[in-house]
Write an enzyme that holds these catalytic residues in place. Structure first.
Site, PDB file in Angstrom:
ATOM      1  N   TYR A 205     -11.296  14.778 -13.114  1.00 13.71           N
ATOM      2  CA  TYR A 205     -11.166  15.042 -11.685  1.00 13.71           C
ATOM      3  C   TYR A 205     -10.537  13.827 -10.981  1.00 13.71           C
ATOM      4  O   TYR A 205      -9.598  13.961 -10.186  1.00 13.71           O
ATOM      5  CB  TYR A 205     -12.545  15.368 -11.081  1.00 13.71           C
ATOM      6  N   ARG A 253     -20.401   5.938  -3.228  1.00 12.69           N
ATOM      7  CA  ARG A 253     -20.756   5.636  -1.834  1.00 12.69           C
ATOM      8  C   ARG A 253     -21.043   6.895  -1.012  1.00 12.69           C
ATOM      9  O   ARG A 253     -21.895   6.903  -0.130  1.00 12.69           O
ATOM     10  CB  ARG A 253     -19.597   4.847  -1.209  1.00 12.69           C
ATOM     11  N   ARG A 263     -21.494  19.378  -3.001  1.00  6.87           N
ATOM     12  CA  ARG A 263     -20.369  18.854  -3.793  1.00  6.87           C
ATOM     13  C   ARG A 263     -20.926  17.759  -4.682  1.00  6.87           C
ATOM     14  O   ARG A 263     -21.130  16.639  -4.254  1.00  6.87           O
ATOM     15  CB  ARG A 263     -19.282  18.293  -2.851  1.00  6.87           C
ATOM     16  N   PHE A 329      -0.758  -4.813  -1.449  1.00  4.15           N
ATOM     17  CA  PHE A 329      -1.017  -3.381  -1.266  1.00  4.15           C
ATOM     18  C   PHE A 329      -1.953  -2.855  -2.365  1.00  4.15           C
ATOM     19  O   PHE A 329      -2.842  -2.031  -2.106  1.00  4.15           O
ATOM     20  CB  PHE A 329       0.323  -2.617  -1.297  1.00  4.15           C
TER      21      PHE A 329
HETATM   22  C1  LIG Z   1      -1.361   1.690  -8.738  1.00  9.71           C
HETATM   23  C2  LIG Z   1      -2.245   1.921  -7.602  1.00  9.71           C
HETATM   24  C3  LIG Z   1      -1.965   1.182  -6.358  1.00  9.71           C
HETATM   25  C4  LIG Z   1      -3.256   2.766  -7.771  1.00  9.71           C
HETATM   26  C5  LIG Z   1      -4.178   3.204  -6.737  1.00  9.71           C
HETATM   27  C6  LIG Z   1      -3.999   4.645  -6.501  1.00  9.71           C
HETATM   28  C7  LIG Z   1      -4.634   5.089  -5.235  1.00  9.71           C
HETATM   29  C8  LIG Z   1      -4.213   4.411  -3.979  1.00  9.71           C
HETATM   30  C9  LIG Z   1      -5.512   6.083  -5.272  1.00  9.71           C
HETATM   31  C10 LIG Z   1      -6.165   6.650  -4.094  1.00  9.71           C
HETATM   32  C11 LIG Z   1      -7.627   6.764  -4.325  1.00  9.71           C
HETATM   33  C12 LIG Z   1      -8.476   6.948  -3.128  1.00  9.71           C
HETATM   34  C13 LIG Z   1      -9.923   6.922  -3.393  1.00  9.71           C
HETATM   35  C14 LIG Z   1      -8.008   7.137  -1.876  1.00  9.71           C
HETATM   36  C15 LIG Z   1      -8.798   7.318  -0.649  1.00  9.71           C
HETATM   37  O1  LIG Z   1      -9.468   6.154  -0.363  1.00  9.71           O
HETATM   38  P1  LIG Z   1     -10.206   5.907   1.033  1.00  9.71           P
HETATM   39  O2  LIG Z   1     -10.987   7.100   1.407  1.00  9.71           O
HETATM   40  O3  LIG Z   1     -10.958   4.624   0.929  1.00  9.71           O
HETATM   41  O4  LIG Z   1      -8.974   5.705   1.944  1.00  9.71           O
HETATM   42  P2  LIG Z   1      -8.724   6.118   3.414  1.00  9.71           P
HETATM   43  O5  LIG Z   1      -9.340   5.083   4.256  1.00  9.71           O
HETATM   44  O6  LIG Z   1      -7.243   6.113   3.485  1.00  9.71           O
HETATM   45  O7  LIG Z   1      -9.355   7.458   3.614  1.00  9.71           O
END
Ligand SMILES: CC(C)=CCC/C(C)=C/CC/C(C)=C/COP(=O)(O)OP(=O)(O)O
Length: 417
Positions: A205, A253, A263, A329
């Site tokens: 998933y 979390r 869920r 980033f």
């Molecule tokens: C190579 C590389 C950079 C890999 C990482 C891939 C990546 C960014 C995956 C997203 C995973 C994720 C949990 C996003 C939402 O986070 P969140 O809920 O904390 O974010 P939000 O504040 O934008 O909702």
């Protein structure tokens, strides 16, 4: 004479074609669209509204890739909103179809078609199986998504327009990842309520919803020239761990809001060692009995230990990044994730409220993630802190009153530091 008349009409037609836009100005509705998305501002506004973790780091990216990553983020965020919406789209078949076909809203452009026209057509096609429009669909007040996420879907037309302006090499990656993710999400929805059985299923998933994002981003970095092509295969392999680490941290979390919504992302393979149901696990965490509370904490710690397994590959990924803006980033969200894991480990508050890292700590992370060495020592420090907390609590009693040993993550198997 005939030839003269014909030539006259041909000239008129050519003039009309050339000055079409001046002679027939856009309608009020079209003007509103143009104003709302003047200079592509809409996407930056939406990014700030929808993302807590990525808004700043995306804006800080090198200009070659900044827009691409912003659009990639919003495309996937919109898809995620279709998946998350629990109330508006109740027809499972329709939801599965919407998830699978979501990528068709974004088609690769190789010519100079009128952007607005293309966006309109894509939307019409996407919704063809049902007369209700996305607007009507997501305007319903009692919708399972927040206002900003709803705005992202109702105004998705602007996103399509901006996507259409991207270079085709970037468009291809975005569409492919979006299509694969939609398929993966549809598979989960297909089963009805989210109910993850084992760690393998959890990894699968997380691969669909986050690992794929890492793969897509790695491809975008290389395509932009900010990262060498020779590193692509290793980057793609390790990017899965990067995504899994972020996603698992969020799922740990968010247990306090996911369980009441039915869920269940924590695998039954793990929670069944400590309780008869996830709901019981939540109850145990509120108990004043040390033994009961201990079970819920041991379960939580086992989930944390599972997430920590991804650290070696995560660091291998970060080590080879060549551009400093790409590094920040990638590194900042990972550092925030390990800091969050440290906060949630052995903390029973996780079962009833959102446990966040403090704002000043977030700021410190933003300032300190300047290079790999700094990031590595940050990970070393927090990894040790977490393991120490888990180790102190690693022997608990399970529901059958037998001793259970919650294994600390065996990080020595792979040399990380
Ligand atoms: C190579 C590389 C950079 C890999 C990482 C891939 C990546 C960014 C995956 C997203 C995973 C994720 C949990 C996003 C939402 O986070 P969140 O809920 O904390 O974010 P939000 O504040 O934008 O909702």
């Amino acid at each position: 004479m005939m030839i003269l008349i014909l030539s006259f009409f041909v000239i008129i037609a050519l003039v009309l074609l050339k000055y079409k836009k001046k002679l027939f100005p856009t309608t009020t509705a079209q003007k509103a669209i143009t104003i709302k998305n003047a200079n592509g501002e809409w996407k930056w506004d939406l990014l700030k509204k929808t993302s807590r973790s990525f808004a700043i780091v995306i804006q800080e990216l090198d200009k070659e890739i900044r827009e691409v990553v912003c659009i990639f983020y919003l495309v996937l965020r919109a898809l995620d909103t279709v998946e998350d919406d629990m109330e508006t789209i109740q027809d499972l078949g329709y939801k599965i179809d919407l998830l699978k076909r979501f990528h068709t809203l974004f088609s690769i452009q190789n010519d100079n078609k009128d952007q607005e026209f293309v966006a309109d057509q894509a939307l019409e096609k996407y919704l063809k199986m049902d007369p209700i429009t996305v607007k009507e669909l997501f305007d319903i007040q009692k919708c399972g998504v927040n206002d900003h996420e709803r705005e992202l879907l109702t105004d998705i037309k602007y996103l399509i327009e901006d996507f259409n302006k991207l270079d085709a090499k970037y468009q291809q990656v975005i569409v492919r990842i979006c299509a694969e993710m939609g398929e993966g999400m549809a598979e989960t929805v297909l089963k009805g309520e989210v109910n993850i059985l084992n760690v393998k299923e959890l990894d699968k998933y997380c691969y669909y919803v986050a690992g794929l994002v890492g793969i897509g981003l790695s491809e975008l970095f290389v395509l932009s020239g900010l990262q060498s092509k020779s590193t692509l295969e290793t980057m793609k392999k390790n990017s899965i761990a990067m995504g899994l680490f972020l996603q698992k941290t969020n799922l740990i979390r968010d247990i306090y809001e996911d369980v009441p919504d039915n869920r269940i992302f924590w695998p039954s393979e793990i929670w069944s060692k400590y309780a008869d149901s996830p709901q019981e696990l939540v109850k145990l965490s509120q108990s004043s009995y040390k033994l009961h509370k201990g079970k819920s904490l041991a379960c939580l710690n086992e989930m944390v230990a599972n997430a920590l397994q991804h650290i070696p590959d995560t660091l291998s990924y970060l080590k080879v990044i060549e551009n400093s803006t790409v590094f920040r980033f990638c590194a900042i969200p990972q550092a925030m994730a390990i800091a969050t894991l440290n906060e949630v480990t052995n903390n029973s508050k996780v079962f009833k409220q959102n446990v966040k890292i403090r704002r000043d700590f977030t700021l410190r992370i933003f300032h300190s993630m300047k290079n790999f060495e700094k990031c590595q020592s940050f990970f070393e420090k927090y990894n040790e802190k977490i393991i120490r907390k888990i180790d102190q609590k690693n022997v608990i009693k399970n529901k059958k009153q037998n001793e259970i040993h919650v294994n600390s993550p065996n990080l020595s198997q792979k040399k990380i530091f």
